[in-house]
Design a protein around this motif. Structure first.
Motif, PDB file in Angstrom:
ATOM      1  N   VAL A 199       0.867  -1.179   0.000  1.00  0.00           N
ATOM      2  CA  VAL A 199       0.000   0.000   0.000  1.00  0.00           C
ATOM      3  C   VAL A 199       0.903   1.228   0.000  1.00  0.00           C
ATOM      4  O   VAL A 199       1.909   1.250   0.714  1.00  0.00           O
ATOM      5  CB  VAL A 199      -0.915   0.006   1.251  1.00  0.00           C
ATOM      6  CG1 VAL A 199      -1.647   1.323   1.391  1.00  0.00           C
ATOM      7  CG2 VAL A 199      -1.889  -1.159   1.200  1.00  0.00           C
ATOM      8  N   LEU A 200       0.554   2.226  -0.797  1.00  0.00           N
ATOM      9  CA  LEU A 200       1.329   3.468  -0.804  1.00  0.00           C
ATOM     10  C   LEU A 200       0.890   4.333   0.372  1.00  0.00           C
ATOM     11  O   LEU A 200      -0.288   4.673   0.507  1.00  0.00           O
ATOM     12  CB  LEU A 200       1.132   4.208  -2.123  1.00  0.00           C
ATOM     13  CG  LEU A 200       2.157   5.296  -2.429  1.00  0.00           C
ATOM     14  CD1 LEU A 200       3.565   4.720  -2.556  1.00  0.00           C
ATOM     15  CD2 LEU A 200       1.785   6.024  -3.711  1.00  0.00           C
ATOM     16  N   ILE A 222       6.101   6.151   0.251  1.00  0.00           N
ATOM     17  CA  ILE A 222       6.485   4.985   1.056  1.00  0.00           C
ATOM     18  C   ILE A 222       5.580   3.812   0.700  1.00  0.00           C
ATOM     19  O   ILE A 222       4.357   3.929   0.744  1.00  0.00           O
ATOM     20  CB  ILE A 222       6.392   5.267   2.564  1.00  0.00           C
ATOM     21  CG1 ILE A 222       7.336   6.401   2.961  1.00  0.00           C
ATOM     22  CG2 ILE A 222       6.720   3.997   3.357  1.00  0.00           C
ATOM     23  CD1 ILE A 222       7.188   6.835   4.414  1.00  0.00           C
ATOM     24  N   ILE A 223       6.187   2.697   0.352  1.00  0.00           N
ATOM     25  CA  ILE A 223       5.434   1.481   0.069  1.00  0.00           C
ATOM     26  C   ILE A 223       5.454   0.645   1.338  1.00  0.00           C
ATOM     27  O   ILE A 223       6.516   0.233   1.807  1.00  0.00           O
ATOM     28  CB  ILE A 223       6.043   0.711  -1.118  1.00  0.00           C
ATOM     29  CG1 ILE A 223       6.071   1.615  -2.357  1.00  0.00           C
ATOM     30  CG2 ILE A 223       5.254  -0.565  -1.378  1.00  0.00           C
ATOM     31  CD1 ILE A 223       6.851   1.056  -3.512  1.00  0.00           C
ATOM     32  N   GLY A 224       4.278   0.426   1.900  1.00  0.00           N
ATOM     33  CA  GLY A 224       4.162  -0.291   3.164  1.00  0.00           C
ATOM     34  C   GLY A 224       3.546  -1.662   3.007  1.00  0.00           C
ATOM     35  O   GLY A 224       2.720  -1.892   2.115  1.00  0.00           O
ATOM     36  N   PHE A 234       9.412   0.362   2.375  1.00  0.00           N
ATOM     37  CA  PHE A 234      10.568   1.078   1.832  1.00  0.00           C
ATOM     38  C   PHE A 234      10.113   2.246   0.980  1.00  0.00           C
ATOM     39  O   PHE A 234       8.952   2.342   0.591  1.00  0.00           O
ATOM     40  CB  PHE A 234      11.460   0.135   1.017  1.00  0.00           C
ATOM     41  CG  PHE A 234      10.892  -0.230  -0.335  1.00  0.00           C
ATOM     42  CD1 PHE A 234      11.282   0.450  -1.480  1.00  0.00           C
ATOM     43  CD2 PHE A 234       9.971  -1.258  -0.464  1.00  0.00           C
ATOM     44  CE1 PHE A 234      10.762   0.123  -2.730  1.00  0.00           C
ATOM     45  CE2 PHE A 234       9.437  -1.599  -1.699  1.00  0.00           C
ATOM     46  CZ  PHE A 234       9.842  -0.908  -2.834  1.00  0.00           C
ATOM     47  N   SER A 235      11.069   3.114   0.700  1.00  0.00           N
ATOM     48  CA  SER A 235      10.851   4.227  -0.215  1.00  0.00           C
ATOM     49  C   SER A 235      12.091   4.371  -1.084  1.00  0.00           C
ATOM     50  O   SER A 235      13.207   4.496  -0.564  1.00  0.00           O
ATOM     51  CB  SER A 235      10.609   5.518   0.555  1.00  0.00           C
ATOM     52  OG  SER A 235      10.392   6.589  -0.354  1.00  0.00           O
ATOM     53  N   PRO A 236      11.926   4.351  -2.400  1.00  0.00           N
ATOM     54  CA  PRO A 236      13.071   4.532  -3.295  1.00  0.00           C
ATOM     55  C   PRO A 236      13.406   6.024  -3.445  1.00  0.00           C
ATOM     56  O   PRO A 236      13.082   6.660  -4.433  1.00  0.00           O
ATOM     57  CB  PRO A 236      12.592   3.907  -4.609  1.00  0.00           C
ATOM     58  CG  PRO A 236      11.105   4.075  -4.584  1.00  0.00           C
ATOM     59  CD  PRO A 236      10.708   4.028  -3.135  1.00  0.00           C
ATOM     60  N   TYR A 265      12.187   0.681   6.070  1.00  0.00           N
ATOM     61  CA  TYR A 265      11.603   0.935   7.390  1.00  0.00           C
ATOM     62  C   TYR A 265      11.338  -0.363   8.136  1.00  0.00           C
ATOM     63  O   TYR A 265      10.639  -1.234   7.635  1.00  0.00           O
ATOM     64  CB  TYR A 265      10.289   1.718   7.246  1.00  0.00           C
ATOM     65  CG  TYR A 265      10.493   3.016   6.523  1.00  0.00           C
ATOM     66  CD1 TYR A 265      10.983   4.127   7.195  1.00  0.00           C
ATOM     67  CD2 TYR A 265      10.242   3.118   5.162  1.00  0.00           C
ATOM     68  CE1 TYR A 265      11.197   5.328   6.520  1.00  0.00           C
ATOM     69  CE2 TYR A 265      10.448   4.303   4.486  1.00  0.00           C
ATOM     70  CZ  TYR A 265      10.934   5.400   5.170  1.00  0.00           C
ATOM     71  OH  TYR A 265      11.143   6.571   4.501  1.00  0.00           O
ATOM     72  N   ILE A 266      11.923  -0.451   9.317  1.00  0.00           N
ATOM     73  CA  ILE A 266      11.681  -1.562  10.234  1.00  0.00           C
ATOM     74  C   ILE A 266      11.115  -0.942  11.505  1.00  0.00           C
ATOM     75  O   ILE A 266      11.774  -0.120  12.146  1.00  0.00           O
ATOM     76  CB  ILE A 266      12.988  -2.330  10.549  1.00  0.00           C
ATOM     77  CG1 ILE A 266      13.633  -2.890   9.292  1.00  0.00           C
ATOM     78  CG2 ILE A 266      12.720  -3.413  11.591  1.00  0.00           C
ATOM     79  CD1 ILE A 266      12.887  -4.004   8.600  1.00  0.00           C
TER      80      ILE A 266
END
Length: 144
Positions: free
Chosen positions: A47-48, A53-55, A76-78, A86-87
């Protein structure tokens, strides 16, 4: 206490459209690899969140202060300078994994990788799984 509104929320925008617009091409190719890796490890559809950010997955939190909300479980985000990975809730307990990852920098909850060729993707997979397992001990992780 009333729920605080996060600035970073699911947008409903197409993840595939977002990934198709990533530039330069090498960054876009790495982003596609990351997307496939996150899907495989999490078994969640992406999901954006916000503009970039792609979550994968989400969790509901409530802090002792009363602040509560929902946020992506991992993703993550490119970004232009580096991929931001992201953790949640952070990297503090993962030094034993990070030491084997390869070339990277990190903050509290964000890992920065210039290009995927700099890191070991098997170790990144281990890190993503460990992060989700750690998060699930604090707050339930659910699909998005």
């Amino acid at each position: 206490m009333a729920r605080s509104q996060n600035k970073t929320i699911p947008t409903g925008q197409s993840v595939d459209s977002f990934l198709s617009a990533v530039q330069p091409q090498a960054k876009a190719e790495d982003a596609r690899v990351l997307d496939a890796l996150f899907r495989k490890i999490t078994r969640f559809e992406p999901v954006l969140w916000g503009p970039s950010i792609i979550g994968y997955g989400r969790y509901q939190y409530r802090y002792k202060s009363g602040r509560e909300g929902a946020f992506l479980a991992t993703g993550f985000s490119p970004r232009k300078a580096a991929h931001s990975i992201y953790i949640m809730p952070g990297y503090a307990d993962f030094g034993h994994i990070l030491s084997r990852l390869g070339k990277h920098k990190h903050g509290k909850s964000c890992l920065y990788v210039n290009k995927l060729a700099d890191i070991d993707l098997e170790v990144l997979s281990e890190l993503i799984r460990a992060g989700l397992d750690d998060l699930a001990q604090k707050w339930p992780v659910e699909p998005t």
